[in-house]
Design an enzyme around this catalytic site. Structure first.
Site, PDB file in Angstrom:
ATOM      1  N   ASP A  32      27.634  22.427  22.480  1.00 24.86           N
ATOM      2  CA  ASP A  32      26.277  22.730  22.652  1.00 24.86           C
ATOM      3  C   ASP A  32      25.991  24.117  22.660  1.00 24.86           C
ATOM      4  O   ASP A  32      26.512  24.755  23.618  1.00 24.86           O
ATOM      5  CB  ASP A  32      25.928  22.020  23.919  1.00 24.86           C
ATOM      6  CG  ASP A  32      24.558  21.603  24.273  1.00 24.86           C
ATOM      7  OD1 ASP A  32      23.602  21.986  23.247  1.00 24.86           O
ATOM      8  OD2 ASP A  32      24.145  20.853  25.178  1.00 24.86           O
ATOM      9  N   ASP A  33      24.964  24.603  22.133  1.00 27.04           N
ATOM     10  CA  ASP A  33      24.582  26.062  22.115  1.00 27.04           C
ATOM     11  C   ASP A  33      25.463  27.089  21.950  1.00 27.04           C
ATOM     12  O   ASP A  33      25.449  27.946  22.181  1.00 27.04           O
ATOM     13  CB  ASP A  33      23.889  26.258  23.594  1.00 27.04           C
ATOM     14  CG  ASP A  33      22.440  25.736  23.843  1.00 27.04           C
ATOM     15  OD1 ASP A  33      22.274  24.550  23.165  1.00 27.04           O
ATOM     16  OD2 ASP A  33      21.775  26.157  24.746  1.00 27.04           O
ATOM     17  N   CYS A  71      18.383  21.257  20.837  1.00 33.74           N
ATOM     18  CA  CYS A  71      19.311  19.964  20.719  1.00 33.74           C
ATOM     19  C   CYS A  71      18.894  18.885  19.920  1.00 33.74           C
ATOM     20  O   CYS A  71      19.503  18.305  19.194  1.00 33.74           O
ATOM     21  CB  CYS A  71      19.654  19.543  22.157  1.00 33.74           C
ATOM     22  SG  CYS A  71      20.528  20.616  23.068  1.00 33.74           S
ATOM     23  N   HIS A 125      21.105  13.883  22.077  1.00 35.16           N
ATOM     24  CA  HIS A 125      20.643  14.666  23.433  1.00 35.16           C
ATOM     25  C   HIS A 125      20.776  13.867  24.555  1.00 35.16           C
ATOM     26  O   HIS A 125      20.636  12.968  24.725  1.00 35.16           O
ATOM     27  CB  HIS A 125      19.097  14.823  23.021  1.00 35.16           C
ATOM     28  CG  HIS A 125      18.318  15.254  24.245  1.00 35.16           C
ATOM     29  ND1 HIS A 125      18.579  16.642  24.494  1.00 35.16           N
ATOM     30  CD2 HIS A 125      17.306  15.164  25.089  1.00 35.16           C
ATOM     31  CE1 HIS A 125      17.500  17.063  25.629  1.00 35.16           C
ATOM     32  NE2 HIS A 125      16.755  16.059  25.924  1.00 35.16           N
ATOM     33  N   ASP A 309      25.536  23.152  17.774  1.00 33.43           N
ATOM     34  CA  ASP A 309      24.148  22.704  17.320  1.00 33.43           C
ATOM     35  C   ASP A 309      22.920  23.456  17.004  1.00 33.43           C
ATOM     36  O   ASP A 309      22.046  23.096  16.484  1.00 33.43           O
ATOM     37  CB  ASP A 309      23.860  21.444  18.552  1.00 33.43           C
ATOM     38  CG  ASP A 309      23.323  21.962  19.788  1.00 33.43           C
ATOM     39  OD1 ASP A 309      23.526  23.019  20.219  1.00 33.43           O
ATOM     40  OD2 ASP A 309      22.683  21.306  20.465  1.00 33.43           O
ATOM     41  N   HIS A 310      23.088  24.754  17.469  1.00 34.22           N
ATOM     42  CA  HIS A 310      22.406  25.785  17.092  1.00 34.22           C
ATOM     43  C   HIS A 310      22.678  27.093  17.613  1.00 34.22           C
ATOM     44  O   HIS A 310      23.717  26.982  18.457  1.00 34.22           O
ATOM     45  CB  HIS A 310      20.950  25.485  17.565  1.00 34.22           C
ATOM     46  CG  HIS A 310      20.773  25.092  19.126  1.00 34.22           C
ATOM     47  ND1 HIS A 310      20.729  26.052  19.960  1.00 34.22           N
ATOM     48  CD2 HIS A 310      20.416  24.012  19.632  1.00 34.22           C
ATOM     49  CE1 HIS A 310      20.558  25.398  21.148  1.00 34.22           C
ATOM     50  NE2 HIS A 310      20.466  24.080  20.768  1.00 34.22           N
TER      51      HIS A 310
END
Ligand SMILES: [Ca+2]
Length: 490
Positions: A32-33, A71, A125, A309-310
């Site tokens: 995540d992130d 997300c 999410h 995810d980004h």
């Protein structure tokens, strides 16, 4: 006709070869992130020995991008193989299953073709309005149970609020949820070893380095505060539309963070230190899972994918968090290793999240479902010098406008437009990464020929769908949630 016949024959040959051998398992690691702040991406400060050794076992994509830098839409793209502008879901509250009840996710396709699909930790999410999708898994999805903070003094002052943005307590790894997720992943691999007849897709989702940056002190101690500096460019690109940058509201939700930009330097440096500590903590958990895969003797026949995810704005342009179409929010780490993948190679070929579903289909000998929007990266996994595509896309909504971005090897063009309105109503951004890698200046009004060329690429795609209405039960709170989700969401 000859070409078609050749394709059919080539497919038949590859499928029969696949069927003749043992079908490979897939271990998919979602972080995540996670931006490409990794040793294997050339970062000289960060300590990520485990992701680095994974990169050494496979192919690393230097130019991998996410399709929307937040997300839920990003994860929808991963699991459905469709872009957010095709689904019309850009926000956090809308669950894809409420809008597309018959959608078939990547893991459902694996199940249909005989795989056992398991999801643990953050795959869809999470948080408010948890988007888990039971149809996606052979056994119920598993979420780690853990308090966010180990020190109650850091906890949220009341329900619905956030606590401290960082925590550096001298506690063991297992205090926080990602070590629990790693432990469960290891259990699942041990069980999978007992059932070699059925291949598996195991999707393991780690929740750090998402805010808050909590990690045991030993990971903070891998760095000195003097290791970090603030980015050179701390204002928005010259000539960018006023709404294009993120307002950084997400980080402002944490206790003690001022409600306006710029954030104080001292806090900014602490956030950067915290991000690195959280990355190293997650890296250590990934290492435990990779060790277990080796220890169980599963590595030889398991494809491993690592995906962020980004990206994240760590103070560049004076911005914090994600929620933009810019380079730091859209560029992601993407690694593949295992059967069929070249060893210790880096590819400069463009790749995007939407490519992962068709890639995994082909790698595991499954037919690629019709209608997916990405392309299989299998040829470039075997030979990382092979080209893939000449552009990738990302998207971000702001108010009524939707910013559709096209990124080529050299440029990024963003077209901000209300869907359905005429092309000349669009506001444009253009960045030249060869001349201006830090995106300091919008060149749209200067390089009109490049703008024309890149808009022609965008024009080949259908118009972006407006955000679909959120499902009825949430209607009362939709307005508020939608506004929040643009640059405040998780
Ligand atoms: Ca995320």
């Amino acid at each position: 006709m000859r070409k078609l016949l050749f394709s059919i024959l080539a497919f038949a040959v590859s499928f029969s070869l696949q069927a003749a051998s043992e079908r490979p398992n897939v271990l998919f690691i979602a972080v995540d992130d996670l931006k490409p702040v990794l040793g294997c991406y050339g970062n000289p400060i960060v300590k990520t020995p485990n992701m680095d050794r994974l990169a050494a076992r496979g192919v690393l994509f230097e130019r991998a991008y996410v399709n929307q830098a937040v997300c839920s839409p990003s994860r929808n793209t991963l699991m459905l193989g469709l872009r957010p502008q095709t689904l019309g879901i850009y926000d956090l509250p809308t669950h894809f299953r409420d809008v597309y009840p018959d959608a078939v996710t990547m893991s459902q396709t694996f199940m249909k073709n005989g795989y056992r699909a398991e999801g643990i930790g953050k795959i869809y999410h999470a948080g408010k309005g948890n988007h888990n999708d039971e149809l996606s898994w052979s056994v119920p999805h598993w979420t780690p149970k853990s308090d966010t903070y180990s020190n109650p003094a850091n906890a949220a002052p009341s329900k619905g609020k956030k606590g401290a943005p960082t925590e550096a307590e001298d506690v063991p790894d297992i205090t926080y949820q990602d070590a629990k997720t790693a432990e469960e992943a290891i259990n699942r691999l041990k069980k999978a070893k007992q059932d070699p007849a059925q291949p598996f897709l195991l999707m393991v989702g780690f929740s750090k380095p998402h805010l808050p940056f909590v990690a045991p002190k030993k990971y903070w101690d891998l760095y000195k505060s003097s290791d970090f500096t603030l980015p050179d460019r701390r204002t928005a690109p010259d000539g960018a539309p006023s709404y294009a940058p993120t307002s950084s509201k997400e980080v402002m939700g944490y206790v003690g963070v001022p409600q306006e930009l710029p954030l104080p330097d001292e806090l900014g440096l602490k956030l950067i230190h915290g991000y690195y500590a959280a990355v190293s903590y997650t890296d250590a958990q990934i290492g435990k899972v990779l060790d277990a895969l080796d220890a169980e003797g599963l590595s030889k026949n398991t494809i491993i994918v690592l995906w962020g995810d980004h990206g994240w704005h760590l103070g560049d342009h004076g911005m914090w968090c994600k929620h933009t179409n810019y380079e730091q929010a859209t560029r992601i780490p993407l690694l593949f290793a295992g059967p069929g993948v070249a060893v210790d190679k880096k590819s400069q070929s463009l790749a995007e999240t939407v490519d992962i579903y068709p890639t995994l289909m082909q790698m595991t000998g499954q037919q690629i479902p019709s209608g997916l929007e990405g392309m299989s990266l299998v040829p470039v996994l075997a030979d990382p010098s092979k080209p893939t595509k000449d552009h990738v896309l990302s998207v971000y909504p702001r108010s009524k406008r939707i910013g559709r971005a096209v990124r080529t090897e050299r440029y990024r063009l963003v077209e901000w437009k209300v869907p359905g309105e005429a092309p000349e109503t669009a506001e444009l951004e253009l960045y030249d990464y060869e001349a201006d890698p830090q995106e300091t200046k919008n060149l749209a009004s200067e390089k009109t020929e490049v703008v024309k060329e890149l808009r022609a690429m965008l024009a080949k795609y259908p118009e972006a769908k407006p955000q679909v209405p959120s499902p009825a039960p949430q209607e009362a709170s939709t307005k508020k949630k939608k506004k929040k989700s643009e640059d405040d969401g998780e």
